[in-house]
Design an enzyme around this catalytic site. Structure first.
Site, PDB file in Angstrom:
ATOM      1  CB  ALA A  35      38.069  32.167 -64.167  1.00  0.00           C
ATOM      2  CD  GLU A  36      43.355  36.069 -63.057  1.00  0.00           C
ATOM      3  OE1 GLU A  36      44.426  36.144 -62.430  1.00  0.00           O
ATOM      4  OE2 GLU A  36      43.327  36.244 -64.182  1.00  0.00           O
ATOM      5  CG  ASP A  38      33.244  35.067 -62.212  1.00  0.00           C
ATOM      6  OD1 ASP A  38      33.127  36.102 -62.131  1.00  0.00           O
ATOM      7  OD2 ASP A  38      33.188  34.192 -63.245  1.00  0.00           O
ATOM      8  CE  LYS A 117      19.045  66.122 -75.983  1.00  0.00           C
ATOM      9  NZ  LYS A 117      18.099  64.984 -75.999  1.00  0.00           N
ATOM     10  CE  LYS A 292      26.018  69.856 -71.453  1.00  0.00           C
ATOM     11  NZ  LYS A 292      26.454  68.573 -70.675  1.00  0.00           N
ATOM     12  CB  CYS A 413       0.981  31.321-108.230  1.00  0.00           C
ATOM     13  SG  CYS A 413       1.809  30.493-106.872  1.00  0.00           S
TER      14      CYS A 413
HETATM   15  N1  5U1 Z   1      25.057  64.969 -73.105  1.00  0.00           N
HETATM   16  C1  5U1 Z   1      24.177  65.574 -72.662  1.00  0.00           C
HETATM   17  N2  5U1 Z   1      23.094  65.403 -72.682  1.00  0.00           N
HETATM   18  N3  5U1 Z   1      22.382  66.291 -71.959  1.00  0.00           N
HETATM   19  C2  5U1 Z   1      21.159  66.534 -71.620  1.00  0.00           C
HETATM   20  N4  5U1 Z   1      24.597  66.891 -71.924  1.00  0.00           N
HETATM   21  C3  5U1 Z   1      23.341  67.256 -71.402  1.00  0.00           C
HETATM   22  N5  5U1 Z   1      22.887  68.170 -70.736  1.00  0.00           N
HETATM   23  C4  5U1 Z   1      21.674  68.425 -70.504  1.00  0.00           C
HETATM   24  C5  5U1 Z   1      20.698  67.687 -71.035  1.00  0.00           C
HETATM   25  C6  5U1 Z   1      19.337  67.943 -70.688  1.00  0.00           C
HETATM   26  O1  5U1 Z   1      21.316  69.496 -69.827  1.00  0.00           O
HETATM   27  C7  5U1 Z   1      22.388  70.664 -69.180  1.00  0.00           C
HETATM   28  C8  5U1 Z   1      22.769  71.444 -70.298  1.00  0.00           C
HETATM   29  C9  5U1 Z   1      21.534  71.333 -68.256  1.00  0.00           C
END
Ligand code: 5U1
Length: 703
Positions: A35-36, A38, A117, A292, A413
Site C-alpha cells: 500500500a505504501e 502504491d 544454467k 567458466k 464394465c
Molecule cells: N548462467 C549462464 N548461462 N550462460 C549461457 N552463463 C552463461 N554464459 C553463457 C551462456 C551462453 O555464455 C558465456 C560463457 C559466453
C-alpha cells in the site's frame, strides 16, 4: 513552467520507488508495504500526468509497457553472444579442463566460476551513463531483436544503475530472462481459464511473453532476470568473472545466489553432480551448470572457436523433454473408479530412457491444450514423475489429427461415466467394476500396505476375472479348494499364498488404513490417523470436524476421508474385514505425548525419498521429538523436509509461504537427542510419495 519544487519531488519519488523496487524484486527484502509503495507510485503518476514534459523513459511509471510495435527491429551485437560447448559426464568435464590446461600450460593455476544454467532467454541489456537504453535478444548470436520496450517492464531489470562507485559510461549486461516454475503454472492456469494459449514450459512462457509486440502484455507476465556476464564495458575495469558478478550485484542486478568459485576442479564436478540431483528443488527450470574459467586474462588467452568460447562449457543435465507422435489415447480405470486418459506414444528416448506412455491428466487438460490423436507432441519427464504430454506442435499438423473426448461408458464394465460438478475427473460409479477391484486389490497387497507375498496385479486379475473374489475381504475367505482348476497353482504355491494372506491379518493399523486407498491418505497420514483414533471403527465414525481438528489435516483431506467412510459399501467392507479376522485396532500401547521435545508444537511435511530412513521412520522420529507430520504444506507448516526427487508442488508452496526448507541432514540435526535406530530406506518405489501420499488415482504430477 515547472517549479523546481515539483521537479525535486519527482526526483525524490523516483529514487525512493527505485530503491523499493530493488529491495522487492532483486533482494526479495521489501521495507514498505504494498500500500505504501502504491501510494508513492500514485503520487509520482499524478505529478507526471500534470507535468508530462517531465516524464523520462527510466521513470518507474514507465514499466507498464509501450504502444504496440509493428515488428521487432534487428540489432547487431557489438560483441557476438556465444554459445557453449557441452559436457555430459565427469569424463567430458575432465577433458574440457585438460584442454584448458594444455592451452595455458600444465602448471597454470586455475579458478572456475560455476552456476545453474537457467532455461530461459539470453538477453543483452545496454546502459549508457547508468540508464537502460537498449535490450536485445540473442538471436543467432550476431544479430538479435530489439526488445527494449518489453525488457523495461521486467521489474528485476534496473532502469537506472545505482553503483556504490562511479557510474560506467557504457556497459552491456548479459543474462537470462526467465519465469519461475510456480509463476509459469499460475500463468498457464490463467491462460487456460481465459481460453488463451497455454505454454509448453517456462522457457516458452518467457519467450512468448518477451516477444509480444504489445509490451503492456509483457508487463503483466511474471518475468525475472539474472545477470551472468558482461559484454563491452567503458568506464570500469574488471579482471575476472567473479569480480564482474560482484560488480553487477553492486549495480543493482539480481545475480544467482547459487554461483560459486572453486579452485579445485573436483569441487566443480561435485557441484555439477549435486545440482543434477537437486534440480527439482530450484524455483526455475535449469538444464545444466555453466562452468567458466574465472580470470578474464586466461579467457582471452583461450579464445573462441566456432562461436564457442574455450574458456566455458555447459554440463548438461539429462534431457527432460522430447517430441514424438501421439498414437492413441486409452482410458485406465483406477481403484476409486477415476478414469485416467493415458497417451500411447511412438516410443522415443528422453535423457536415455525410452518412453512409450504418458499421462494426459483429464479431459479438460486435453481439450484446453487442443491435443489431438495423431499430433506430434512435446513430452516431459522429470525425476520420478510419470511422463506427461505437455502439448501439441501445432505447426506439424497435417489435418488428419483427431480431437478426443472422454468415452461415455466405462471401458471396463460399460457403466455410464459421471463427472461431479466443479471437478475435472470422470468416474465409473460401479463399485463392482472389475478393473476397480483389480486395482484396489493390487494396492491392498503391495509392500507398504498389507504386504502379501506372492500377490500382485497378475494374480489380482486372475482371481477377479476367475470369479474367486469380489472385494479385498474375499481374499481372506480363500482356501485350497478355491484354486481348483486355476492354472499354475500347485499345493506348495497355494500354501505359501494362503500363509501370506493369513499373516497380513495382523498388520499394524496404519498399514490397514493405507491399504484401504482412501483418496488423499498416504502412509504418513495413515500413521497419524492410526495414532489418533487407534481403531478403524473410530476413524470411520469421525466427522469432518473431528478430522479437521487434527494437526496437518486441512478441509479438503478431512472431507475426502469423511466421504470415503460415508459410503455404505465401505462401511460394509470394514464389517466384512472384521468378520474375516483382519485386525482393525491398534494393538500397540499408546505412546505418551512428548511435550518438551525439540520439535514440540512443530508440524513438518516431508516430500521426496529420504536416504537414511523411510517416511514412516521419519514420522516416528518426528513424533518422538514432539512434532507432527502434516500431509500438505499450509500456513501452519513449520518446516518442509525435502528428500530426493521431491514433489514440486509442495516445494513451490513452501517457497510461496516462506516456510523453511530442510534437507535430511538438517532434519536429523533438529531431531537431535531423539535419535533412534533407523533401518536404511528401501528402494521400493511404493515408498515414494506417488504411491503413498496420494492415491493411485492422483498420480504425482507437478502441473
Ligand atoms: N548462467 C549462464 N548461462 N550462460 C549461457 N552463463 C552463461 N554464459 C553463457 C551462456 C551462453 O555464455 C558465456 C560463457 C559466453
Amino acid at each position: 513552467m515547472t517549479s523546481p519544487a515539483i521537479l525535486d519531488r519527482i526526483t525524490k519519488l523516483r529514487d525512493e520507488l527505485r530503491q523499493h523496487n530493488y529491495r522487492y524484486h532483486v533482494l526479495d527484502d521489501p521495507t514498505v508495504s504494498d500500500a505504501e509503495y502504491d501510494a508513492l507510485m500514485r503520487e509520482l503518476r499524478e505529478l507526471e500526468t500534470t507535468h508530462p514534459e517531465l516524464i523520462t523513459p527510466d521513470s518507474p511509471t514507465q514499466r507498464v509497457g509501450a504502444p504496440p510495435a509493428e515488428r521487432f527491429a534487428k540489432v547487431q551485437h557489438p560483441q557476438p553472444m556465444l554459445s557453449l560447448s557441452n559436457a555430459f559426464d565427469r569424463q567430458d568435464l575432465l577433458s574440457w579442463r585438460d584442454r584448458v590446461l594444455r592451452l595455458l600450460g600444465a602448471d597454470t593455476k586455475l579458478a572456475f566460476v560455476v552456476e545453474p544454467k537457467i532455461d530461459g532467454l539470453a538477453m543483452a541489456i545496454t546502459y549508457e551513463q547508468g540508464r537502460l537504453i537498449h535490450a536485445a535478444t540473442r538471436g543467432d548470436g550476431y544479430t538479435g531483436e530489439d526488445v527494449t520496450a518489453n525488457v523495461r517492464t521486467v521489474k528485476s531489470v534496473p532502469l537506472v544503475l545505482h553503483p556504490s562507485g562511479p557510474v560506467p559510461q557504457r556497459i552491456e549486461v548479459r543474462g537470462e530472462i526467465y519465469m519461475r516454475i510456480a509463476d509459469f503454472e499460475r500463468l498457464n492456469e490463467q491462460q487456460a481459464a481465459n481460453a488463451d494459449k497455454v505454454f509448453a514450459n517456462p522457457r516458452n512462457g518467457a519467450a512468448g511473453s518477451l516477444r509480444q509486440l504489445d509490451s503492456t502484455i509483457t508487463a503483466g507476465r511474471p518475468l525475472r532476470f539474472f545477470a551472468y556476464g558482461i559484454g563491452p564495458v567503458e568506464g570500469a575495469t574488471l579482471n575476472s568473472q567473479h569480480q564482474a558478478l560482484e560488480y553487477l550485484r553492486d549495480l543493482g542486478f539480481p545475480v544467482n545466489p547459487d554461483i560459486r568459485r572453486y579452485e579445485d576442479f573436483e569441487e566443480v564436478i561435485a557441484y555439477c553432480e549435486e545440482w543434477m540431483s537437486r534440480r527439482d528443488t530450484l524455483a526455475y527450470e535449469a538444464d545444466g551448470v555453466v562452468i567458466k574459467v574465472d580470470s578474464f586474462g586466461q579467457q582471452r588467452e583461450l579464445g573462441v572457436v566456432a562461436r564457442e568460447p574455450r574458456w566455458a562449457t555447459a554440463f548438461k543435465f539429462p534431457a527432460r523433454e522430447g517430441t514424438t507422435r501421439l498414437l492413441e489415447i486409452v482410458v485406465n480405470v483406477g481403484r476409486t473408479g477415476k478414469l485416467n486418459p493415458n497417451a500411447i506414444l511412438e516410443p522415443f528416448t528422453i535423457g536415455g530412457v525410452t518412453v512409450a506412455n504418458a499421462t494426459l491428466h483429464n479431459e479438460d487438460y486435453i481439450v484446453s491444450r487442443d491435443i489431438r490423436i495423431g499430433d506430434r507432441v512435446t513430452v516431459k519427464r522429470a525425476g520420478d514423475v510419470i511422463p506427461q504430454v505437455v502439448g501439441p506442435i501445432v505447426g506439424a499438423r497435417t489435418g488428419s489429427e483427431q480431437p478426443w473426448h472422454m468415452p461415455e461408458m466405462c471401458p471396463s464394465c460399460g457403466t455410464p461415466v459421471v463427472r461431479h460438478e466443479g471437478e475435472a475427473d470422470y468416474f465409473c460409479p460401479n463399485r463392482l467394476c472389475p478393473e476397480q477391484i483389480v486395482r484396489s486389490m493390487e494396492h491392498w497387497v503391495s509392500q507398504g500396505a498389507m504386504d502379501i507375498v506372492g500377490m500382485g496385479e497378475r494374480q489380482a486379475r486372475q482371481f477377479v476375472e476367475g470369479g474367486m473374489i469380489k472385494d479385498v475381504a474375499d481374499l481372506y475367505l480363500l482356501n485350497e479348494d478355491s484354486f481348483a482348476g486355476i492354472e499354475g497353482y500347485g499345493p506348495k504355491r497355494i500354501k505359501n499364498l494362503l500363509d501370506g494372506i493369513a499373516a497380513s491379518k495382523d498388520r499394524p493399523l496404519h498399514r490397514l488404513i493405507s491399504a484401504l486407498g482412501i483418496p488423499n491418505v498416504g502412509s504418513t497420514l495413515a500413521l497419524t490417523l492410526s495414532r489418533h483414533f487407534r481403531s478403524l471403527s473410530r476413524l470411520a465414525d469421525a466427522t469432518e470436524e473431528d478430522l479437521r481438528a487434527i494437526d496437518g489435516i486441512g478441509p479438503h483431506v478431512a472431507q475426502s476421508i469423511a466421504r470415503y467412510f460415508a459410503e455404505p459399501d465401505h462401511r460394509d467392507l470394514i464389517e466384512k474385514l472384521k468378520q474375516v479376522g483382519v485386525q482393525t485396532e491398534d494393538t500397540q500401547p499408546a505412546p505418551a505425548p512428548v511435550t518438551d521435545g525439540p520439535l514440540s508444537g512443530k508440524t513438518l511435511v516431508i516430500t521426496g525419498t529420504l536416504a537414511n530412513m523411510t517416511r514412516e521412520q521419519a514420522a516416528e522420529r518426528v513424533q518422538q521429538a514432539g512434532g507432527k507430520i502434516g500431509s500438505g504444506v499450509t500456513k501452519k507448516t513449520n518446516y518442509l523436509v525435502v528428500g530426493e526427487e521431491p514433489g514440486g508442488s509442495k516445494y513451490t508452496k513452501a517457497q510461496q509461504l516462506n516456510i523453511p526448507i530442510l534437507n535430511e541432514a538438517q532434519l536429523v540435526e533438529l531431531l537431535g537427542a531423539t535419535a533412534t535406530e533407523s533401518a536404511p530406506a528401501t528402494a521400493d518405489p511404493d515408498q515414494s510419495e506417488a504411491a503413498f501420499n496420494q492415491s493411485e488415482d492422483q498420480l504425482k504430477l507437478d502441473l
